[in-house]
Design a protein around this motif. Structure first.
Motif, PDB file in Angstrom:
ATOM      1  N   ALA A 279      61.287  78.663  48.540  1.00 29.23           N
ATOM      2  CA  ALA A 279      60.654  79.418  49.639  1.00 29.23           C
ATOM      3  C   ALA A 279      59.327  80.022  49.175  1.00 29.23           C
ATOM      4  O   ALA A 279      58.323  79.950  49.887  1.00 29.23           O
ATOM      5  CB  ALA A 279      61.607  80.498  50.117  1.00 29.23           C
ATOM      6  N   SER A 280      59.313  80.546  47.959  1.00 30.13           N
ATOM      7  CA  SER A 280      58.069  81.163  47.475  1.00 30.13           C
ATOM      8  C   SER A 280      56.986  80.095  47.277  1.00 30.13           C
ATOM      9  O   SER A 280      55.815  80.322  47.603  1.00 30.13           O
ATOM     10  CB  SER A 280      58.367  81.925  46.176  1.00 30.13           C
ATOM     11  N   LEU A 281      57.368  78.895  46.843  1.00 28.27           N
ATOM     12  CA  LEU A 281      56.397  77.806  46.664  1.00 28.27           C
ATOM     13  C   LEU A 281      55.757  77.418  47.992  1.00 28.27           C
ATOM     14  O   LEU A 281      54.529  77.404  48.133  1.00 28.27           O
ATOM     15  CB  LEU A 281      57.090  76.589  46.042  1.00 28.27           C
ATOM     16  N   VAL A 282      56.590  77.133  49.007  1.00 25.44           N
ATOM     17  CA  VAL A 282      56.019  76.659  50.272  1.00 25.44           C
ATOM     18  C   VAL A 282      55.310  77.788  51.031  1.00 25.44           C
ATOM     19  O   VAL A 282      54.307  77.551  51.715  1.00 25.44           O
ATOM     20  CB  VAL A 282      57.082  75.968  51.154  1.00 25.44           C
ATOM     21  N   ASN A 283      55.785  79.027  50.859  1.00 25.44           N
ATOM     22  CA  ASN A 283      55.070  80.154  51.502  1.00 25.44           C
ATOM     23  C   ASN A 283      53.682  80.308  50.887  1.00 25.44           C
ATOM     24  O   ASN A 283      52.700  80.548  51.594  1.00 25.44           O
ATOM     25  CB  ASN A 283      55.875  81.446  51.331  1.00 25.44           C
ATOM     26  N   ASP A 284      53.608  80.115  49.578  1.00 27.60           N
ATOM     27  CA  ASP A 284      52.300  80.219  48.913  1.00 27.60           C
ATOM     28  C   ASP A 284      51.359  79.129  49.413  1.00 27.60           C
ATOM     29  O   ASP A 284      50.192  79.397  49.739  1.00 27.60           O
ATOM     30  CB  ASP A 284      52.494  80.090  47.387  1.00 27.60           C
ATOM     31  N   ILE A 285      51.877  77.914  49.531  1.00 28.43           N
ATOM     32  CA  ILE A 285      51.042  76.809  50.043  1.00 28.43           C
ATOM     33  C   ILE A 285      50.566  77.141  51.462  1.00 28.43           C
ATOM     34  O   ILE A 285      49.373  77.002  51.770  1.00 28.43           O
ATOM     35  CB  ILE A 285      51.831  75.486  50.026  1.00 28.43           C
ATOM     36  N   ARG A 286      51.485  77.607  52.305  1.00 27.59           N
ATOM     37  CA  ARG A 286      51.125  77.920  53.692  1.00 27.59           C
ATOM     38  C   ARG A 286      50.059  79.011  53.757  1.00 27.59           C
ATOM     39  O   ARG A 286      49.108  78.933  54.520  1.00 27.59           O
ATOM     40  CB  ARG A 286      52.365  78.328  54.485  1.00 27.59           C
ATOM     41  N   THR A 287      50.201  80.037  52.913  1.00 25.81           N
ATOM     42  CA  THR A 287      49.229  81.136  52.922  1.00 25.81           C
ATOM     43  C   THR A 287      47.852  80.628  52.513  1.00 25.81           C
ATOM     44  O   THR A 287      46.838  80.953  53.139  1.00 25.81           O
ATOM     45  CB  THR A 287      49.692  82.223  51.925  1.00 25.81           C
ATOM     46  N   ARG A 288      47.818  79.760  51.504  1.00 28.76           N
ATOM     47  CA  ARG A 288      46.529  79.298  50.984  1.00 28.76           C
ATOM     48  C   ARG A 288      45.938  78.179  51.831  1.00 28.76           C
ATOM     49  O   ARG A 288      44.719  77.992  51.882  1.00 28.76           O
ATOM     50  CB  ARG A 288      46.698  78.829  49.545  1.00 28.76           C
TER      51      ARG A 288
END
Ligand code: SF4
Length: 428
Positions: A284-293
């Motif tokens: 979840a933290s990986l894909v949330n980071d991608i989405r934010t960036r």
């Protein structure tokens, strides 16, 4: 000699088949539909029981519709069960994955498959001349840079059919990229069985990030890559999608803003039973980071429903995680027992009707995610590549859109996303 190549399964198989096509064309063979071909190469998959069955049905159908066809079978099913495959009608040769690099020479020198009279038409055996966008119906080129896998996901048969990890050296990859770019391909998909393990077994050791950096540094290369060449990173195991990989994609120059990160499940209990080396919190933290960036990035995934021991609670965890996730498309696989895997011996097999119902519910959630993402991109402008007859375009963030006719395949364009399925070309 008229040939046909029939391909099942993953991008690695697609890349292998593209190589077969090129070699056969170079031998002077002519592409034809399976019903009319003298030689049919079937490149099989064995990731699920359904994949095996699909290959058997296809081989029987070709033999029925084209009794004169000589069928050569390769790929993961042929590697896992050569005996079974060898008994199918019209099968004249079964070739394991490890022998794929010499599949065509094995065929064309085998009198039982290709008679002297049929051998070598006009072709002079030189590869490359025949490589062009649209070959085998593909606009983008699928480049296999790695094969094999040393992971031990408990449901997966692939390590036993693809063997230990092997990577193509960076220089050889760069040379192949030059060849493909020179042939006019504007998009190159990088693929591997376990792409994230790229370079680990090379001496000296390398890494996927080192390869990506070499590809991205197009400017400093002896033969600069045409600016329109875009790389697309295909399926990448989540544990291998490092911050460096995300940074390289976020730079937005060389790599398409498109990730495919197979999650498989969202219950940590099930992930552990699958022997997947991460937790849902990590994912979840990986894909949330991608989405934010990268708010415009496409983030795809794969999930398995009905894994042995999956409870209602586990399943609810999966469905609710997906619903609230930033994922944009999800492939749903019903668990398939694969003899030779550790999962096959596990207790708590989920009844078929329950697996089907869970699959239906997750596909419903997945459809909602895809609609939500498409809607979020309406009004934005993206680089795209025209496909097929030029009336569709694939954007860098992996949206396939209809456009007004009048263009040809493989044109780089800028497209305004007019609706969920339509685009307006702004400039070529
Ligand atoms: S990483 Fe896991 S799922 Fe992927 S090929 Fe290897 S064993 Fe199979």
């Amino acid at each position: 000699m008229r040939y046909s190549v029939v391909t099942f399964g993953c991008r690695v198989n697609q890349a292998d088949s593209l190589g077969f096509e090129e070699d056969l064309l170079a031998c002077g063979a002519v592409s034809a539909p399976p019903e009319q071909a003298d030689l049919v190469v079937v490149n099989t998959c064995s990731v699920t029981a359904t994949a095996d069955q699909g290959a058997r049905q296809t081989i029987r159908r070709i033999a029925r519709d084209n009794p004169a066809a000589r069928i050569v079978v390769t790929g993961c099913y042929a590697t896992r069960r050569p005996d079974e495959v060898g008994e199918l009608p019209n099968v004249v040769r079964v070739i394991r994955n490890d022998d794929k690099p010499r599949l065509i020479p094995l065929i064309v020198t085998d009198q039982a498959i290709v008679s002297t009279a049929e051998r070598f038409g006009e072709g002079d055996g030189s590869c490359g001349a025949l490589l062009e966008p649209g070959m085998a119906g593909r606009t983008a080129f699928t480049l296999r840079v790695q094969t094999g896998c040393a992971e031990r996901c408990s449901y997966c048969i692939i390590p036993s059919t693809r063997g230990r990890p092997r990577s193509v050296a960076i220089d050889a990859v760069l040379a192949e990229v030059d060849r493909v770019a020179a042939a006019g391909f504007a998009e190159i998909a990088l693929t591997g069985v376990h792409l994230g393990s790229y370079g680990r077994e090379l001496a000296p050791r390398s890494s996927l990030v080192e390869l990506l950096r070499a590809l991205a540094s197009r400017g400093s290369r002896s033969v600069p890559l045409p600016p329109e060449v875009l790389f697309r990173i295909s399926s990448l195991e989540p544990m291998d999608c490092s911050l460096d990989v995300v940074d390289l994609v976020a730079e937005g120059r060389a790599f398409a803003p498109h990730f495919h990160l197979p999650l498989q499940h969202a219950s940590n209990r099930v992930l552990a039973a699958m022997q997947r080396p991460y937790t849902i919190e990590y994912y979840a933290s990986l894909v949330n980071d991608i989405r934010t960036r990268m708010p415009h990035a496409s983030i795809g995934s794969d999930v398995i429903v009905g894994f042995p021991g999956e409870t209602d609670e586990d399943f609810d965890q999966l469905a609710s995680y997906l619903e609230g996730s930033p994922l944009t498309h999800v492939h749903v696989f019903p668990y398939s027992d694969r003899p030779g895997t550790t999962a096959t011996a596990m207790s708590g097999k989920v009844p078929g009707p329950v697996v089907r119902e869970r699959g239906r519910r997750v596909r419903e959630v997945a459809a909602g995610l895809a609609t939500r993402f498409r809607q979020s991109q309406v009004g934005t402008v993206r680089p795209g590549l025209t496909l097929e007859d030029g009336s569709t375009v694939i954007t860098d963030n992996y949206l396939k859109l209809r456009i007004s006719p009048g263009r040809t395949r493989n044109e780089r364009v800028r497209v305004r996303i007019a609706s969920q399925h339509d685009g307006e070309v702004l400039c070529g």
